[in-house]
Design an enzyme around this catalytic site. Structure first.
Site, PDB file in Angstrom:
ATOM      1  N   CYS A   2      41.646  67.635  68.669  1.00  0.00           N
ATOM      2  CA  CYS A   2      40.650  69.177  68.639  1.00  0.00           C
ATOM      3  C   CYS A   2      38.904  69.183  69.097  1.00  0.00           C
ATOM      4  O   CYS A   2      37.876  67.631  68.486  1.00  0.00           O
ATOM      5  CB  CYS A   2      40.836  69.890  67.280  1.00  0.00           C
ATOM      6  SG  CYS A   2      42.402  70.143  66.775  1.00  0.00           S
ATOM      7  N   ARG A  27      40.455  67.009  74.305  1.00  0.00           N
ATOM      8  CA  ARG A  27      40.939  66.385  72.983  1.00  0.00           C
ATOM      9  C   ARG A  27      41.770  67.298  72.666  1.00  0.00           C
ATOM     10  O   ARG A  27      42.166  66.854  71.489  1.00  0.00           O
ATOM     11  CB  ARG A  27      39.476  66.865  71.937  1.00  0.00           C
ATOM     12  CG  ARG A  27      37.927  66.018  72.826  1.00  0.00           C
ATOM     13  CD  ARG A  27      36.814  65.973  71.573  1.00  0.00           C
ATOM     14  NE  ARG A  27      37.366  66.061  69.984  1.00  0.00           N
ATOM     15  CZ  ARG A  27      36.529  64.683  69.611  1.00  0.00           C
ATOM     16  NH1 ARG A  27      36.209  63.731  70.608  1.00  0.00           N
ATOM     17  NH2 ARG A  27      37.117  64.693  68.430  1.00  0.00           N
ATOM     18  N   TRP A  75      44.250  71.024  69.178  1.00  0.00           N
ATOM     19  CA  TRP A  75      45.868  69.802  69.415  1.00  0.00           C
ATOM     20  C   TRP A  75      46.647  70.615  67.781  1.00  0.00           C
ATOM     21  O   TRP A  75      46.236  69.687  66.794  1.00  0.00           O
ATOM     22  CB  TRP A  75      44.974  69.068  69.789  1.00  0.00           C
ATOM     23  CG  TRP A  75      46.650  67.783  69.582  1.00  0.00           C
ATOM     24  CD1 TRP A  75      46.840  67.277  70.782  1.00  0.00           C
ATOM     25  CD2 TRP A  75      47.037  66.922  69.287  1.00  0.00           C
ATOM     26  NE1 TRP A  75      47.745  66.391  71.354  1.00  0.00           N
ATOM     27  CE2 TRP A  75      47.990  66.954  69.641  1.00  0.00           C
ATOM     28  CE3 TRP A  75      47.255  67.215  67.567  1.00  0.00           C
ATOM     29  CZ2 TRP A  75      49.243  65.430  68.983  1.00  0.00           C
ATOM     30  CZ3 TRP A  75      48.285  66.285  67.033  1.00  0.00           C
ATOM     31  CH2 TRP A  75      49.785  65.701  67.526  1.00  0.00           C
ATOM     32  N   ASN A 101      38.165  69.915  62.911  1.00  0.00           N
ATOM     33  CA  ASN A 101      39.380  69.232  63.303  1.00  0.00           C
ATOM     34  C   ASN A 101      39.448  67.966  62.323  1.00  0.00           C
ATOM     35  O   ASN A 101      38.889  67.727  60.943  1.00  0.00           O
ATOM     36  CB  ASN A 101      37.688  68.557  64.152  1.00  0.00           C
ATOM     37  CG  ASN A 101      38.700  67.516  64.856  1.00  0.00           C
ATOM     38  OD1 ASN A 101      40.237  67.603  64.919  1.00  0.00           O
ATOM     39  ND2 ASN A 101      38.380  66.148  65.536  1.00  0.00           N
ATOM     40  N   GLY A 102      40.561  67.518  61.765  1.00  0.00           N
ATOM     41  CA  GLY A 102      41.187  67.157  60.652  1.00  0.00           C
ATOM     42  C   GLY A 102      42.165  67.835  60.211  1.00  0.00           C
ATOM     43  O   GLY A 102      43.064  68.696  60.685  1.00  0.00           O
ATOM     44  N   GLU A 483      51.628  48.684  79.393  1.00  0.00           N
ATOM     45  CA  GLU A 483      50.913  49.217  79.746  1.00  0.00           C
ATOM     46  C   GLU A 483      51.445  50.880  81.179  1.00  0.00           C
ATOM     47  O   GLU A 483      51.604  51.933  81.246  1.00  0.00           O
ATOM     48  CB  GLU A 483      49.407  48.777  80.851  1.00  0.00           C
ATOM     49  CG  GLU A 483      48.548  49.838  81.027  1.00  0.00           C
ATOM     50  CD  GLU A 483      48.010  50.942  79.699  1.00  0.00           C
ATOM     51  OE1 GLU A 483      48.524  50.737  78.351  1.00  0.00           O
ATOM     52  OE2 GLU A 483      47.150  51.723  79.977  1.00  0.00           O
ATOM     53  N   LYS A 487      51.633  54.882  80.967  1.00  0.00           N
ATOM     54  CA  LYS A 487      51.292  54.935  81.680  1.00  0.00           C
ATOM     55  C   LYS A 487      51.892  56.280  82.727  1.00  0.00           C
ATOM     56  O   LYS A 487      51.725  57.230  82.380  1.00  0.00           O
ATOM     57  CB  LYS A 487      50.493  54.514  83.018  1.00  0.00           C
ATOM     58  CG  LYS A 487      49.297  54.023  82.569  1.00  0.00           C
ATOM     59  CD  LYS A 487      48.269  54.530  82.339  1.00  0.00           C
ATOM     60  CE  LYS A 487      48.005  54.995  80.959  1.00  0.00           C
ATOM     61  NZ  LYS A 487      47.062  54.865  80.040  1.00  0.00           N
ATOM     62  N   GLU A 490      53.201  58.828  80.456  1.00  0.00           N
ATOM     63  CA  GLU A 490      52.265  59.972  79.590  1.00  0.00           C
ATOM     64  C   GLU A 490      51.773  60.969  80.662  1.00  0.00           C
ATOM     65  O   GLU A 490      51.617  62.010  80.368  1.00  0.00           O
ATOM     66  CB  GLU A 490      50.897  59.016  79.899  1.00  0.00           C
ATOM     67  CG  GLU A 490      50.990  58.570  78.424  1.00  0.00           C
ATOM     68  CD  GLU A 490      49.736  57.620  78.075  1.00  0.00           C
ATOM     69  OE1 GLU A 490      49.199  57.670  77.028  1.00  0.00           O
ATOM     70  OE2 GLU A 490      49.073  57.149  79.093  1.00  0.00           O
ATOM     71  N   HIS A 506      68.658  41.516  77.369  1.00  0.00           N
ATOM     72  CA  HIS A 506      69.226  41.160  75.606  1.00  0.00           C
ATOM     73  C   HIS A 506      69.469  43.145  75.866  1.00  0.00           C
ATOM     74  O   HIS A 506      69.298  43.510  74.640  1.00  0.00           O
ATOM     75  CB  HIS A 506      69.285  41.069  74.779  1.00  0.00           C
ATOM     76  CG  HIS A 506      68.284  39.116  75.034  1.00  0.00           C
ATOM     77  ND1 HIS A 506      69.719  38.665  74.444  1.00  0.00           N
ATOM     78  CD2 HIS A 506      67.600  38.365  75.235  1.00  0.00           C
ATOM     79  CE1 HIS A 506      69.283  37.167  75.090  1.00  0.00           C
ATOM     80  NE2 HIS A 506      67.924  36.882  75.731  1.00  0.00           N
ATOM     81  N   LYS A 605      43.377  62.953  74.091  1.00  0.00           N
ATOM     82  CA  LYS A 605      42.412  61.962  74.083  1.00  0.00           C
ATOM     83  C   LYS A 605      42.445  60.752  72.717  1.00  0.00           C
ATOM     84  O   LYS A 605      42.973  60.600  72.871  1.00  0.00           O
ATOM     85  CB  LYS A 605      41.229  62.354  75.387  1.00  0.00           C
ATOM     86  CG  LYS A 605      40.754  61.289  75.119  1.00  0.00           C
ATOM     87  CD  LYS A 605      41.264  60.901  76.408  1.00  0.00           C
ATOM     88  CE  LYS A 605      40.755  59.161  76.856  1.00  0.00           C
ATOM     89  NZ  LYS A 605      41.251  58.286  77.571  1.00  0.00           N
TER      90      LYS A 605
HETATM   91  C1  G6P Z   1      46.250  58.426  71.919  1.00  0.00           C
HETATM   92  C2  G6P Z   1      46.040  58.503  74.038  1.00  0.00           C
HETATM   93  C3  G6P Z   1      45.866  57.243  74.604  1.00  0.00           C
HETATM   94  C4  G6P Z   1      45.322  55.979  73.943  1.00  0.00           C
HETATM   95  C5  G6P Z   1      45.439  55.921  72.082  1.00  0.00           C
HETATM   96  C6  G6P Z   1      44.001  55.487  71.478  1.00  0.00           C
HETATM   97  O1  G6P Z   1      47.138  58.576  72.530  1.00  0.00           O
HETATM   98  O2  G6P Z   1      46.315  59.026  74.202  1.00  0.00           O
HETATM   99  O3  G6P Z   1      45.259  57.013  75.595  1.00  0.00           O
HETATM  100  O4  G6P Z   1      45.578  54.935  73.893  1.00  0.00           O
HETATM  101  O5  G6P Z   1      45.065  57.556  71.881  1.00  0.00           O
HETATM  102  O6  G6P Z   1      42.710  55.685  71.555  1.00  0.00           O
HETATM  103  P1  G6P Z   1      41.574  55.067  71.698  1.00  0.00           P
HETATM  104  O7  G6P Z   1      40.606  56.092  71.486  1.00  0.00           O
HETATM  105  O8  G6P Z   1      41.771  54.086  70.199  1.00  0.00           O
HETATM  106  O9  G6P Z   1      41.852  53.735  72.090  1.00  0.00           O
END
Ligand code: G6P
Length: 610
Positions: A2, A27, A75, A101-102, A483, A487, A490, A506, A605
């Site tokens: 948000c 956001r 969001w 927001n929250g 990672e 990616k 996502e 396994h 984000k």
């Molecule tokens: C969200 C984002 C990710 C990020 C994670 C942690 O899920 O989409 O890309 O890795 O938050 O965010 P931070 O700002 O704490 O690294």
């Protein structure tokens, strides 16, 4: 998660608010709205489900005119992302507008009380209780009503409120969700992120939890909910407008991948001490005695930051010889972990605002642990809560999938390993010097890896029809497999599993066939021969293999289906180089699959709710 923007000043608020929420769209982007106090003292509210472009279309030629307003990009947490649930929310009389927001945790109890008092609710959101609480408390002053309402609220909030009964004034308050003021002479912004106001000012005041601000054209005043007026310093942010624009790239994600040589240079600038084989870190805030007393390191974070933590764990144990472990922040905070003043808790977060990571950090502090933040956003909540920290200086990361922050987090953890290991004398000068030299060479090597982009795109063309991928790695590169898989999930919505290569036997091996490619991270390192066996295991079952290997390795020619070559570096830094082609693979796959790379569905984000 948000985005909030507010503006009061001499200009038309509407276009500034729209521009501001567009900059915050990363956001959250499931609905958006704005409220402006129009000239005749009325409140005009416009909101739409969908992206901000929908709101913009609705407002074209129809923008409410006035110089004080608030806006929001959402969001969803409570209630579907439709028009009614979009912010701003309003009270029964339509006099007050509020963006939030929250999460209000006691929303349901408060709603029942307010309904019993005759308040009519329109939405399913927790937010709407706030605006009715303010209506209920309103006598003749908006800020007093906001302060009274907030006394009854449990949970987290960053809010901005305006009222036609108190025109040309914004009241903003913060508990657990970021909020800052932007200061220009005679005009003021409030926003959840500096990006919203960067085109107009770099002078900001960060609100702390429990504070609220009153903004009008004649100035601003900040109060603490329990302690009255407070005076706060104006800080100058170093980011400029270019940093939050695409700069000719098709997407922020691609721009940020290509920025990595530069962001890595920024992460190490002024910090490498080759002669001493260590790092200069000014913000650790621990004496040698305190450092010596540490018996254990716990690293915590979420998502990509958690993956960086795994790499840090390996490094700290190997070079600083300190027991280290990595915890998901969301799990850590709800356990009863054994922590004391001999534990160092490192919270890693790009945004510095992730609710679970912040809460884990606060929990660690309460338990008496020493704390450090590895953070990108200067002045963010985690940066300000930790006892000390290392900024990664990666510049604003706008693409929702984290890329450049990850590689800089690894570098920051390497710097800390050097610092910690040398200070405690568990790392030799010679080894330290080797790491320092390898760090210095890293940006150029990443430049080299980026040259593989066209070849990686061709790979994406070949594989973008596959619905499942396996990512394998060992040792330092096991987190790289995690990672790489994250990616892909996502941004391209392709199912991918990251696995320690040897564990494949396994379970995941049962999935392997020609339709489930394996991406294997196999640089020439101490576990190389082992991972070659894992590649053979995949091939023996008819699987296709894309291998990331070191330059000069020709042994896998003809054994793996495709090879991506990365330069040699020391083993602990291979994750930086090996990650880059996997970021590119995810990016190109997503583009070919027609996905919204910078704003993938359902994600946000900065996750400022639990
Ligand atoms: C969200 C984002 C990710 C990020 C994670 C942690 O899920 O989409 O890309 O890795 O938050 O965010 P931070 O700002 O704490 O690294």
């Amino acid at each position: 998660m948000c985005g909030i923007v507010g503006y009061v000043g001499p200009k038309e608020a509407g276009p500034l608010l729209l521009e501001g929420i567009k900059r915050l769209e990363y956001r959250g982007y499931d609905s958006a709205g704005l409220a402006v106090l129009v000239a005749d003292g009325e409140l005009a509210i416009e909101k739409r489900p969908g992206k901000i472009a929908e709101l913009e279309r609705a407002l074209a030629g129809n923008m409410p005119r006035g110089s004080c307003g608030i806006a929001h990009t959402r969001w969803a947490t409570h209630g579907a992302p439709n028009r009614v649930n979009a912010h701003p929310h309003s009270d029964c009389r339509g006099d007050i507008a509020l963006v939030h927001n929250g999460i209000i945790e006691n929303a349901w109890v408060l709603r029942q009380k307010l309904e019993a008092l005759g308040h009519r609710f329109e939405s399913e959101t927790d937010t709407e209780v706030l605006v009715h609480l303010i209506e209920e408390a309103y006598a003749d002053c908006l800020e007093d009503a906001v302060a009274a309402a907030l006394q009854q609220v449990e949970g987290t909030y960053g809010i901005a409120v305006i009222s036609s009964r108190d025109p040309a004034k914004i009241v903003a308050a913060r508990r657990g969700s970021p909020l800052l003021l932007g200061i220009v002479d005679g005009e003021y912004f409030v926003a959840s992120d500096v990006a919203a106001m960067l085109a107009h000012t770099r002078d900001v005041v960060y609100l702390d939890d429990g504070e609220y601000a009153v903004l009008s054209r004649s100035g601003y005043q900040i109060y603490n909910l329990s302690a009255g007026a407070v005076t706060k310093e104006i800080e100058r942010v170093s980011w400029d407008l270019a940093a939050i624009q695409k700069g000719g790239f098709a997407h922020f994600m691609l721009k940020e991948i290509f920025e990595q040589p530069e962001t890595l240079r920024n992460a190490i600038r002024g910090r490498l001490l080759e002669e001493e084989g260590t790092a200069r870190l000014g913000g650790i805030n621990m004496t040698d005695e305190e450092l010596a007393a540490i018996e254990r390191v716990v690293i915590t974070g979420c998502g990509t930051s958690w993956h960086a933590g795994l790499i840090g764990e390996y490094m700290l144990e190997e070079f600083a010889r300190i027991p280290a472990e990595v915890e998901y922040a969301s799990e850590f905070r709800y356990r009863n972990p054994v922590l004391n003043d001999r534990t160092l808790v490192i919270a890693i977060s790009q945004s510095g605002e992730t609710a679970d990571t912040l809460a884990a950090l606060q929990e660690a502090k309460r338990a008496g642990a020493r704390t450090l933040g590895i953070v990108n956003v200067v002045g963010s909540s985690i940066a300000r809560t930790a006892d000390g920290g290392i900024y990664i200086h990666a510049g604003p990361e706008i693409g929702v999938a984290s890329t450049k922050a990850f590689t800089s987090q690894i570098v920051a953890l390497t710097l800390f390993t050097l610092y910690f290991g040398r200070r405690r004398d568990t790392l030799s000068i010679a080894t330290g010097r080797g790491i320092v030299r390898a760090l210095a060479d890293l940006p150029e090597k990443v430049e080299h890896v980026l040259e593989t982009s066209a070849a990686v795109k061709e790979l994406a063309e070949e594989y973008h029809g596959c619905r499942n991928f396996l990512y394998l790695g060992r040792g330092n590169n096991f987190p790289v497999a995690l990672e790489g898989a994250l990616k892909l999930k996502e941004v391209s919505y392709v199912h991918a599993e990251g696995y320690p290569a040897a564990e494949m036997k396994h379970g995941p091996i049962a999935l392997i066939d020609e339709n489930m490619p394996a991406v294997v991270v196999a640089p020439t390192d101490s576990v190389y021969s082992k991972i070659v066996s894992n590649i053979e295991e995949v091939k023996a079952r008819g699987g296709r293999v894309v291998a990331v290997v070191s330059e000069g390795n020709h042994a896998l020619n003809g054994r793996a289906d495709h090879l991506i070559r990365i330069p040699q570096t020391i083993e602990c830094l291979t994750p930086v180089l090996a990650t880059v082609p996997l970021q590119l693979l995810a990016y190109h796959m997503a583009v070919l699959r027609g996905c919204d790379v910078d704003q993938p569905r359902n994600l946000a984000k900065s996750v400022t709710v639990e």
